[in-house]
Enzyme design. Structure first.
Site, short mmCIF file in Angstrom:
data_model
loop_
_atom_site.label_atom_id
_atom_site.label_comp_id
_atom_site.label_asym_id
_atom_site.label_seq_id
_atom_site.Cartn_x
_atom_site.Cartn_y
_atom_site.Cartn_z
N ARG A 168 -54.09 -3.65 -39.27
CA ARG A 168 -53.21 -4.78 -39.03
C ARG A 168 -53.77 -5.59 -37.86
NH1 ARG A 168 -49.99 -0.11 -39.48
NH2 ARG A 168 -48.56 -0.10 -41.28
N LYS A 192 -47.54 1.18 -36.25
CA LYS A 192 -46.11 0.97 -36.05
C LYS A 192 -45.44 2.26 -35.59
CE LYS A 192 -45.57 -2.72 -39.46
NZ LYS A 192 -44.87 -3.13 -40.72
N HIS A 268 -53.65 -10.58 -42.94
CA HIS A 268 -53.11 -9.64 -43.92
C HIS A 268 -53.87 -9.73 -45.24
CE1 HIS A 268 -49.98 -6.76 -43.31
NE2 HIS A 268 -49.51 -6.92 -44.53
N ARG A 271 -56.48 -7.21 -45.11
CA ARG A 271 -55.89 -5.86 -45.30
C ARG A 271 -55.60 -5.62 -46.77
NH1 ARG A 271 -53.03 -1.65 -42.59
NH2 ARG A 271 -50.91 -1.28 -43.37
N HIS A 294 -49.43 3.75 -43.98
CA HIS A 294 -48.11 3.60 -44.59
C HIS A 294 -47.35 4.92 -44.51
CE1 HIS A 294 -49.46 0.03 -47.33
NE2 HIS A 294 -49.10 -0.37 -46.12
N TYR A 303 -50.33 -2.07 -54.40
CA TYR A 303 -51.72 -2.46 -54.61
C TYR A 303 -52.22 -2.01 -55.97
CZ TYR A 303 -51.63 -3.51 -49.65
OH TYR A 303 -51.30 -4.04 -48.44
#
Length: 324
Positions: A168, A192, A268, A271, A294, A303
């Site tokens: 990210r 995150k 993004h 990514r 994730h 994806y």
């Protein structure tokens, strides 16, 4: 509405402050997410105050459902929220009531059976490999040549890093030199919620990073007071998210790729392209999940829809019986 404009009761304010403190300390949510939740809950408190509710223990499912319905419909003061924004607001409200139940501020959770709106599943846009290569090559040189400008070395290293790791943008600008291990070809990314993950860096990215760290970064760093950040700006300080966006936008313009509109290239996009190209190359979705950081494989599986859609396109144009 009766009571419109009324000030929420102190008990409601205390409950929201306690919940936001919990999210900050225990959950480690980002500042942007906390700011969004704070706005969502301020609007919820205003709805409760207008209805004469002074305590979370007095809230029922009807109040929760009514509030969420108004978010989607809009009112005189607020335009209708998009499904994604309404879903986030619903998450904030539901989280507040779960917190109130755990803390003994209410005897039940009135939001438990209220279904939040489901955001539409949108396929992420991925660049073709040849477009990625053109973008990277227009950013700057990959080797430490004597006439390469420091910022050109940085720009190439940054974009190679983003595409080579799937990071990210916040992870890229937050990376420290000590997080890099060029010899092993790995980097520790800080994602995150304070989660970290060790991911491989491709050979092209390693080469670009070495050029930047040896010949480019010291020159820019001399203008500042010192920073552990891998990527620095012209003043010697850490490169910001906005600065990284500018780097990408300049490279995209030079590469003839869109920089405005729905197909605009963004950090993004790299990514998305990283994940899609890995899956196209045969990578397992669980591996891609780990690489992207994730928490759930469900997030990564979007994806796989991209690759299936691409297979459909190839089939439709190549198979003699694809069309009736």
């Amino acid at each position: 509405m009766d009571g419109a404009g009324a000030e929420p009761a102190p008990a409601l304010h205390r409950a929201v402050r306690g919940y936001l403190d919990h999210l900050t300390v225990e959950r480690g949510l980002s500042a942007n997410t906390l700011a969004s939740y704070r706005r969502d809950l301020a609007r919820y408190l205003a709805t409760l105050a207008a209805a004469g509710v002074t305590d979370l223990a007095a809230v029922g499912a009807a109040e929760v459902e009514g509030h969420l319905a108004r978010l989607r419909a809009g009112d005189d003061e607020h335009p209708p929220l998009a499904v994604s924004s309404a879903a986030r607001a619903a998450s904030a409200v539901r989280g507040l009531h779960r917190f109130a139940l755990r803390e003994g501020l209410a005897g039940a959770d009135p939001s438990r059976d209220v279904r939040p709106p489901t955001p539409p599943r949108r396929l992420p846009r991925a660049l073709p490999v040849e477009d990625v290569v053109r973008l990277l090559e227009t950013a700057g040189p990959v080797t430490a040549t004597s006439d390469a400008a420091p910022r050109a070395l940085r720009d190439r290293a940054l974009l190679e890093f983003l595409y080579g790791t799937g990071a990210r943008i916040s992870e890229a600008v937050g990376a420290a030199v000590d997080d890099l291990d060029p010899d092993a070809g790995t980097v520790l990314l800080r994602g995150k919620g304070g989660r970290t993950r060790l991911v491989p860096i491709g050979g092209y990215a390693v080469e670009a990073l070495r050029a930047w760290l040896v010949r480019g970064r010291p020159a820019l760093l001399a203008a500042g007071r010192g920073t552990p950040a891998v990527f620095v700006n012209a003043r010697g300080g850490p490169l910001t998210r906005q600065g990284a966006w500018t780097v990408l936008r300049r490279a995209a313009e030079r590469a003839g790729l869109p920089v405005d509109g729905p197909d605009a290239v963004s950090p993004h996009t790299l990514r998305h392209s990283y994940a899609t190209h890995l899956l196209d190359g045969g990578a397992d979705v669980r591996v891609v999940q780990e690489l992207l950081g994730h928490a759930s494989v469900t997030t990564t599986q979007v994806y796989t829809l991209v690759t299936v859609e691409r297979l459909r396109e190839v089939y439709a144009t190549a198979h003699p019986r694809a069309r009736g």
